[in-house]
Design an enzyme around this catalytic site. Structure first.
Site, PDB file in Angstrom:
ATOM      1  N   ASP A   1       0.858  -1.182   0.000  1.00 44.66           N
ATOM      2  CA  ASP A   1       0.000   0.000   0.000  1.00 44.66           C
ATOM      3  C   ASP A   1       0.897   1.236   0.000  1.00 44.66           C
ATOM      4  O   ASP A   1       2.034   1.190   0.484  1.00 44.66           O
ATOM      5  CB  ASP A   1      -0.862   0.040   1.256  1.00 44.66           C
ATOM      6  CG  ASP A   1      -1.983  -0.997   1.241  1.00 44.66           C
ATOM      7  OD1 ASP A   1      -2.024  -1.829   0.323  1.00 44.66           O
ATOM      8  OD2 ASP A   1      -2.805  -0.966   2.168  1.00 44.66           O
TER       9      ASP A   1
ATOM     10  N   HIS B   1       5.049  -7.319  -0.387  1.00 45.54           N
ATOM     11  CA  HIS B   1       4.792  -8.592  -1.049  1.00 45.54           C
ATOM     12  C   HIS B   1       5.451  -8.642  -2.434  1.00 45.54           C
ATOM     13  O   HIS B   1       5.776  -7.605  -3.016  1.00 45.54           O
ATOM     14  CB  HIS B   1       3.296  -8.812  -1.175  1.00 45.54           C
ATOM     15  CG  HIS B   1       2.576  -8.839   0.146  1.00 45.54           C
ATOM     16  ND1 HIS B   1       2.119  -9.994   0.731  1.00 45.54           N
ATOM     17  CD2 HIS B   1       2.254  -7.834   1.011  1.00 45.54           C
ATOM     18  CE1 HIS B   1       1.546  -9.724   1.884  1.00 45.54           C
ATOM     19  NE2 HIS B   1       1.612  -8.409   2.078  1.00 45.54           N
TER      20      HIS B   1
ATOM     21  N   SER C   1       8.280   2.910   5.503  1.00 47.89           N
ATOM     22  CA  SER C   1       8.922   4.027   4.902  1.00 47.89           C
ATOM     23  C   SER C   1       8.697   4.050   3.397  1.00 47.89           C
ATOM     24  O   SER C   1       7.663   4.507   2.973  1.00 47.89           O
ATOM     25  CB  SER C   1      10.389   4.057   5.257  1.00 47.89           C
ATOM     26  OG  SER C   1      11.019   5.058   4.568  1.00 47.89           O
TER      27      SER C   1
END
Length: 293
Positions: A102, A158, A258
């Site tokens: 995300d 991922h 980050s």
């Protein structure tokens, strides 16, 4: 971005770090990371998490409701929270690379010899980022995709496609905050920060996913291979045998922080808008083979 557009607190934090010794910034970061991992009484943890959720606007819709009811035994446990099954459907097309995390897609930049990848108006070379010029050269003609993770985001990373993990590299560095003010003062920010570099062999060719730490990151962890970062030495760990990964499998976890940079070789094109910052979610289509109409 001019100084006038940068919040005064961010400018002050960057100024303090600018004059502080490396060991001081690193010690403060590690201490913050240790505090995040400290076990807390459940009532205190619930109160702390609730305040964090309100302050940063964390969307809890995709979080397992049972986990929220039970509470988390540390702030780190909440920050590295897993999502409920099905919360992030992964694009299943074999010719598509999906978003690894995300975040805010900051840009997709072509990689050419002797050119630099731009991040927030500043430039850094891939050789500096990877601590390996030969590896960086293998991506000439490809793309560098940069995604910034906000404190409210899901912080697990991922794999964008099927493949095998050939090597993981842990690069120590000064843990600077990834803020506009820090970028103004330190154009080589991403080459200074601690990095965890996943080197994958995929149907798209070689692919690298770089996890870049920010101030406050106690550590980053690798999901498929144990690696113990050294405070001053680069750790290069070959996976023998290579770790087989399916698209959407976990690569690693940020324990605060980050930014993620994905490097792909020639032959893929962007699917997501690349001309302005765009919110992305893990699993959504990001890149595709260039020969597809």
């Amino acid at each position: 971005m001019s100084d006038r557009e940068i919040p005064w607190r961010a400018r002050l934090a960057a100024a303090v770090l600018d004059v502080s010794p490396d060991w001081g910034a690193s010690a403060a970061s590690k201490a913050l990371g240790a505090a995040a991992r400290a076990r807390l009484p459940r009532p205190l943890s619930r109160a702390f998490v609730s305040a964090y959720v309100r302050y940063f606007g964390v969307d809890l819709e995709d979080v397992d409701p049972r986990a929220m009811e039970d509470g988390y035994d540390s702030f780190n446990a909440f920050f590295t929270r897993r999502l409920r099954p099905g919360a992030r459907p992964v694009d299943s097309r074999r010719d598509v690379l999906s978003a690894p995390c995300d975040g805010l897609l900051r840009g997709i930049a072509p990689i050419e010899r002797d050119t630099a990848v731009v991040a927030k108006g500043h430039q850094y070379t891939l050789g500096e980022l990877l601590a390996d010029d030969a590896l960086a050269d293998s991506f000439l003609g490809g793309l560098a995709t940069t995604i910034y993770l906000h404190p409210r985001d899901y912080h697990r990373v991922h794999t964008p496609c099927d493949g095998t993990a050939q090597r993981v590299i842990a690069v120590p560095g000064r843990l600077l905050p990834v803020t506009a003010a820090a970028l103004e003062r330190s154009p080589r920010l991403f080459a200074l920060n601690e990095r965890l570099i996943h080197v994958l062999d995929t149907p798209f060719g070689a692919l690298v996913v770089v996890m870049i730490a920010a101030f406050g990151v106690g550590h980053m962890s690798c999901a498929y291979r144990h690696i113990e970062p050294h405070p001053r030495e680069i750790q290069r760990v070959d996976c023998d045998p290579p770790a087989r990964l399916r698209k959407g499998d976990e690569l690693g976890v940020f324990h605060l922080g980050s930014t993620v940079v994905v490097l792909t070789q020639a032959g893929v094109r962007p699917l997501a808008p690349a001309d302005e910052p765009t919110a992305v979610r893990m699993g959504q289509p990001l890149l595709q083979r260039g020969d597809v109409a």
